[in-house]
Design a protein around this motif. Structure first.
Motif, PDB file in Angstrom:
ATOM      1  N   GLN A  47      47.830  68.813 -41.664  1.00 16.41           N
ATOM      2  CA  GLN A  47      49.277  68.658 -41.827  1.00 16.41           C
ATOM      3  C   GLN A  47      49.795  69.558 -42.935  1.00 16.41           C
ATOM      4  O   GLN A  47      49.216  69.637 -44.009  1.00 16.41           O
ATOM      5  N   GLY A  48      50.903  70.263 -42.654  1.00 19.31           N
ATOM      6  CA  GLY A  48      51.520  71.157 -43.624  1.00 19.31           C
ATOM      7  C   GLY A  48      50.916  72.545 -43.675  1.00 19.31           C
ATOM      8  O   GLY A  48      51.403  73.407 -44.402  1.00 19.31           O
ATOM      9  N   GLN A  50      49.569  76.255 -41.962  1.00 15.19           N
ATOM     10  CA  GLN A  50      49.791  77.178 -40.854  1.00 15.19           C
ATOM     11  C   GLN A  50      48.449  77.820 -40.505  1.00 15.19           C
ATOM     12  O   GLN A  50      47.689  78.217 -41.391  1.00 15.19           O
ATOM     13  N   ASP A  65      52.427  76.095 -36.929  1.00 19.77           N
ATOM     14  CA  ASP A  65      52.773  75.265 -38.086  1.00 19.77           C
ATOM     15  C   ASP A  65      52.456  73.819 -37.736  1.00 19.77           C
ATOM     16  O   ASP A  65      53.033  73.262 -36.797  1.00 19.77           O
ATOM     17  N   LYS A  67      52.947  70.258 -38.189  1.00 26.49           N
ATOM     18  CA  LYS A  67      54.012  69.413 -38.738  1.00 26.49           C
ATOM     19  C   LYS A  67      53.530  67.996 -39.053  1.00 26.49           C
ATOM     20  O   LYS A  67      53.899  67.440 -40.082  1.00 26.49           O
ATOM     21  N   GLU A  68      52.756  67.405 -38.149  1.00 26.15           N
ATOM     22  CA  GLU A  68      52.288  66.034 -38.359  1.00 26.15           C
ATOM     23  C   GLU A  68      50.906  65.839 -37.753  1.00 26.15           C
ATOM     24  O   GLU A  68      50.623  66.368 -36.679  1.00 26.15           O
ATOM     25  N   GLU A  78      54.447  73.228 -34.341  1.00 27.33           N
ATOM     26  CA  GLU A  78      55.490  74.140 -33.899  1.00 27.33           C
ATOM     27  C   GLU A  78      54.854  75.521 -33.783  1.00 27.33           C
ATOM     28  O   GLU A  78      54.157  75.970 -34.700  1.00 27.33           O
ATOM     29  N   THR A  84      57.636  73.292 -29.541  1.00 25.18           N
ATOM     30  CA  THR A  84      56.768  72.305 -30.171  1.00 25.18           C
ATOM     31  C   THR A  84      55.759  71.778 -29.152  1.00 25.18           C
ATOM     32  O   THR A  84      56.021  71.782 -27.950  1.00 25.18           O
ATOM     33  N   ASP A  86      53.205  68.367 -28.747  1.00 26.29           N
ATOM     34  CA  ASP A  86      52.903  67.043 -29.260  1.00 26.29           C
ATOM     35  C   ASP A  86      51.752  66.462 -28.432  1.00 26.29           C
ATOM     36  O   ASP A  86      51.878  66.323 -27.220  1.00 26.29           O
TER      37      ASP A  86
END
Length: 155
Positions: A47-48, A50, A65, A67-68, A78, A84, A86
């Protein structure tokens, strides 16, 4: 004609007959992911962070990137095209995991978006089939590399 209010998503899912921890790690750990999807990664998904994913056979790559991440439940990224992805991991039993992938954020005309959704749906279906064969049977199907053999820059 572009319609900026038009949105759509690609959704695919597959049952993988392996424990959720193993299936989740297959997408987090590039040592595993490179066996069924991209060929090179700059690192694990965190997470966070790249990371860079490359498909060397096609001479393309993507900056990702993260994100979560919810351990053994969800990965949300992303891509550099601003779409995005998921992943949701749902245990069905001790040795069965449902993986659901949703790709969203496509842009362009309605026709362009429909084509992107079709491409994404097909691509992520291939990824899940490759994952299933690898985790359940230990077979490397080379599905992503063989999808467009004439586009392979290494031939």
């Amino acid at each position: 004609m572009e319609d900026s209010n038009y949105t759509s998503t690609a959704n695919v899912e597959m049952l993988i007959r392996r424990p959720i921890e193993q299936v989740f790690q297959a997408f987090i750990d590039p040592e595993i992911t490179t066996k069924f999807w991209f060929t090179k990664s700059s690192g694990r998904l965190e997470q966070g962070k790249q990371v860079r994913w490359d498909w060397e056979m096609y001479g393309v790559g993507s900056d990702v990137d993260v994100k979560e991440i919810e351990e053994n439940q969800r990965i949300f990224i992303e891509l550099d095209d601003r779409t995005t992805v998921d992943w949701v991991f749902t245990p069905r039993s001790e040795n069965e995991t449902m993986v659901t992938i949703t790709n969203a954020g496509f842009k362009g005309t309605q026709e362009e978006i429909v084509n992107q959704v079709i491409d994404s749906t097909g691509g992520f279906t291939i990824v899940l089939c490759g994952l299933k064969a690898f985790l359940e049977q230990g077979i490397l199907l080379h599905l992503v590399a063989d999808r467009f053999p004439d586009a392979n820059v290494n031939k």
